[in-house]
Write a protein that holds these residues in place. Structure first.
Motif, PDB file in Angstrom:
ATOM      1  N   LYS A 172      -8.710 -15.571   3.067  1.00  0.00           N
ATOM      2  CA  LYS A 172      -9.116 -16.017   1.737  1.00  0.00           C
ATOM      3  C   LYS A 172      -9.693 -14.841   0.950  1.00  0.00           C
ATOM      4  N   TYR A 173      -9.698 -14.989  -0.356  1.00  0.00           N
ATOM      5  CA  TYR A 173     -10.310 -13.930  -1.172  1.00  0.00           C
ATOM      6  C   TYR A 173     -11.072 -14.542  -2.336  1.00  0.00           C
ATOM      7  N   GLU A 174     -12.044 -13.780  -2.814  1.00  0.00           N
ATOM      8  CA  GLU A 174     -12.835 -14.183  -3.981  1.00  0.00           C
ATOM      9  C   GLU A 174     -13.053 -12.964  -4.846  1.00  0.00           C
ATOM     10  N   MET A 175     -12.906 -13.146  -6.152  1.00  0.00           N
ATOM     11  CA  MET A 175     -13.096 -12.034  -7.095  1.00  0.00           C
ATOM     12  C   MET A 175     -14.276 -12.321  -8.003  1.00  0.00           C
ATOM     13  N   TYR A 176     -15.061 -11.305  -8.241  1.00  0.00           N
ATOM     14  CA  TYR A 176     -16.181 -11.454  -9.171  1.00  0.00           C
ATOM     15  C   TYR A 176     -16.674 -10.077  -9.598  1.00  0.00           C
ATOM     16  N   ASN A 177     -16.947  -9.925 -10.865  1.00  0.00           N
ATOM     17  CA  ASN A 177     -17.573  -8.708 -11.423  1.00  0.00           C
ATOM     18  C   ASN A 177     -16.988  -7.401 -10.896  1.00  0.00           C
ATOM     19  N   GLY A 178     -15.681  -7.299 -10.844  1.00  0.00           N
ATOM     20  CA  GLY A 178     -15.073  -6.036 -10.417  1.00  0.00           C
ATOM     21  C   GLY A 178     -15.053  -5.842  -8.910  1.00  0.00           C
ATOM     22  N   GLU A 179     -15.453  -6.886  -8.169  1.00  0.00           N
ATOM     23  CA  GLU A 179     -15.419  -6.798  -6.706  1.00  0.00           C
ATOM     24  C   GLU A 179     -14.562  -7.913  -6.140  1.00  0.00           C
ATOM     25  N   ILE A 180     -14.036  -7.650  -4.967  1.00  0.00           N
ATOM     26  CA  ILE A 180     -13.228  -8.676  -4.310  1.00  0.00           C
ATOM     27  C   ILE A 180     -13.651  -8.749  -2.851  1.00  0.00           C
ATOM     28  N   GLN A 237       0.843  -1.196   0.000  1.00  0.00           N
ATOM     29  CA  GLN A 237       0.000   0.000   0.000  1.00  0.00           C
ATOM     30  C   GLN A 237       0.885   1.256   0.000  1.00  0.00           C
ATOM     31  N   VAL A 238       0.472   2.236  -0.781  1.00  0.00           N
ATOM     32  CA  VAL A 238       1.212   3.516  -0.830  1.00  0.00           C
ATOM     33  C   VAL A 238       0.231   4.655  -0.524  1.00  0.00           C
ATOM     34  N   ILE A 261     -17.925   3.208   1.974  1.00  0.00           N
ATOM     35  CA  ILE A 261     -16.998   4.168   2.577  1.00  0.00           C
ATOM     36  C   ILE A 261     -16.238   4.854   1.450  1.00  0.00           C
ATOM     37  N   ASP A 262     -16.104   6.162   1.525  1.00  0.00           N
ATOM     38  CA  ASP A 262     -15.386   6.895   0.482  1.00  0.00           C
ATOM     39  C   ASP A 262     -13.893   6.837   0.795  1.00  0.00           C
ATOM     40  N   ASN A 263     -13.350   5.645   0.709  1.00  0.00           N
ATOM     41  CA  ASN A 263     -11.972   5.426   1.132  1.00  0.00           C
ATOM     42  C   ASN A 263     -11.269   4.506   0.146  1.00  0.00           C
ATOM     43  N   GLN A 264     -10.305   5.031  -0.548  1.00  0.00           N
ATOM     44  CA  GLN A 264      -9.554   4.233  -1.512  1.00  0.00           C
ATOM     45  C   GLN A 264      -8.205   3.847  -0.940  1.00  0.00           C
ATOM     46  N   SER A 265      -7.831   2.597  -1.152  1.00  0.00           N
ATOM     47  CA  SER A 265      -6.495   2.143  -0.790  1.00  0.00           C
ATOM     48  C   SER A 265      -5.763   1.819  -2.097  1.00  0.00           C
ATOM     49  N   VAL A 266      -4.573   2.417  -2.240  1.00  0.00           N
ATOM     50  CA  VAL A 266      -3.794   2.207  -3.451  1.00  0.00           C
ATOM     51  C   VAL A 266      -2.602   1.314  -3.134  1.00  0.00           C
ATOM     52  N   PHE A 267      -2.470   0.279  -3.956  1.00  0.00           N
ATOM     53  CA  PHE A 267      -1.372  -0.679  -3.768  1.00  0.00           C
ATOM     54  C   PHE A 267      -0.507  -0.700  -5.030  1.00  0.00           C
ATOM     55  N   VAL A 268       0.806  -0.906  -4.825  1.00  0.00           N
ATOM     56  CA  VAL A 268       1.727  -1.022  -5.964  1.00  0.00           C
ATOM     57  C   VAL A 268       2.301  -2.436  -5.931  1.00  0.00           C
ATOM     58  N   GLU A 322      -9.821  -2.099  -8.953  1.00  0.00           N
ATOM     59  CA  GLU A 322      -9.535  -1.518 -10.266  1.00  0.00           C
ATOM     60  C   GLU A 322      -8.025  -1.569 -10.467  1.00  0.00           C
ATOM     61  N   PHE A 323      -7.616  -1.986 -11.631  1.00  0.00           N
ATOM     62  CA  PHE A 323      -6.190  -1.971 -11.957  1.00  0.00           C
ATOM     63  C   PHE A 323      -5.902  -0.704 -12.746  1.00  0.00           C
ATOM     64  N   SER A 324      -4.800  -0.051 -12.413  1.00  0.00           N
ATOM     65  CA  SER A 324      -4.393   1.150 -13.142  1.00  0.00           C
ATOM     66  C   SER A 324      -2.878   1.111 -13.268  1.00  0.00           C
ATOM     67  N   GLY A 325      -2.406   0.722 -14.434  1.00  0.00           N
ATOM     68  CA  GLY A 325      -0.961   0.539 -14.621  1.00  0.00           C
ATOM     69  C   GLY A 325      -0.490  -0.564 -13.702  1.00  0.00           C
ATOM     70  N   ASN A 326       0.511  -0.282 -12.846  1.00  0.00           N
ATOM     71  CA  ASN A 326       0.996  -1.299 -11.906  1.00  0.00           C
ATOM     72  C   ASN A 326       0.326  -1.139 -10.545  1.00  0.00           C
ATOM     73  N   ARG A 327      -0.777  -0.394 -10.536  1.00  0.00           N
ATOM     74  CA  ARG A 327      -1.463  -0.128  -9.280  1.00  0.00           C
ATOM     75  C   ARG A 327      -2.775  -0.897  -9.164  1.00  0.00           C
ATOM     76  N   LEU A 328      -3.077  -1.231  -7.929  1.00  0.00           N
ATOM     77  CA  LEU A 328      -4.353  -1.870  -7.611  1.00  0.00           C
ATOM     78  C   LEU A 328      -5.081  -0.917  -6.666  1.00  0.00           C
ATOM     79  N   ILE A 329      -6.261  -0.505  -7.080  1.00  0.00           N
ATOM     80  CA  ILE A 329      -7.025   0.437  -6.258  1.00  0.00           C
ATOM     81  C   ILE A 329      -8.218  -0.300  -5.660  1.00  0.00           C
ATOM     82  N   LEU A 330      -8.279  -0.329  -4.339  1.00  0.00           N
ATOM     83  CA  LEU A 330      -9.401  -0.972  -3.644  1.00  0.00           C
ATOM     84  C   LEU A 330     -10.268   0.112  -3.024  1.00  0.00           C
TER      85      LEU A 330
END
Ligand SMILES: [Zn+2]
Length: 155
Positions: A110-118, A82-83, A145-152, A132-140
């Motif tokens: 554990k995790y499960e992915m479906y239709n743009g949700e995890i 996370q960054v 909640i209006d809270n985004q976590s950005v991962f590289v 959402e994937f954006s370049g080498n980033r993963l945005i959750l």
């Protein structure tokens, strides 16, 4: 009044409901039969064409959805850090594995992915994020909640 008919091959006048022309001997098919069978054959062929096209479209959609989700399932695999807004690592990490397990700051879940949700199940609590994937980033984005976590990605 009797309907006047003529042979379609030689033009001879036909008397009554004859099956064969008296002059050239060719078979005379009543108009009703031509319209009946011909029409049905056409309709049946058209129906099969429509069914074929629909099946093709359904297959394309199924393959598209499969490839789309499959691509995401592959893309999320690995270690993500996370960054914050300045790109500095916060120390939080997520490691997604092919077997459906995830390490969240070292805790297994554990995790499960479906239709743009995890869904991430860890520490006995389940959390649903939009991803959402954006370049080498993963945005959750956490639902509600209006809270985004950005991962590289860090392999
Ligand atoms: Zn004839």
């Amino acid at each position: 009044m009797e309907e006047k008919k003529f042979c379609p091959y030689c033009g001879e006048k036909l008397v009554g409901d004859v099956r064969f022309c008296g002059k050239c001997g060719k078979r005379i098919t009543p108009l009703s039969e031509i319209a009946g069978t011909g029409g049905n054959v056409k309709n049946t062929k058209a129906s099969w064409k429509i069914i074929g096209v629909l099946v093709l479209i359904a297959c394309c959609i199924a393959v598209g959805i499969f490839l789309y989700t499959h691509t995401d399932n592959k893309r999320i695999l690995g270690r993500w850090m996370q960054v914050d807004e300045s790109g500095e690592e916060t120390g939080n990490s997520l490691s997604f594995n092919e077997d459906g397990t995830v390490l969240s700051n070292g805790m297994e879940g554990k995790y499960e992915m479906y239709n743009g949700e995890i869904d991430i199940y860890s520490w006995t609590e389940a959390q649903t994020f939009e991803y959402e994937f954006s370049g080498n980033r993963l945005i959750l984005t956490q639902e509600g909640i209006d809270n985004q976590s950005v991962f590289v990605k860090r392999e």
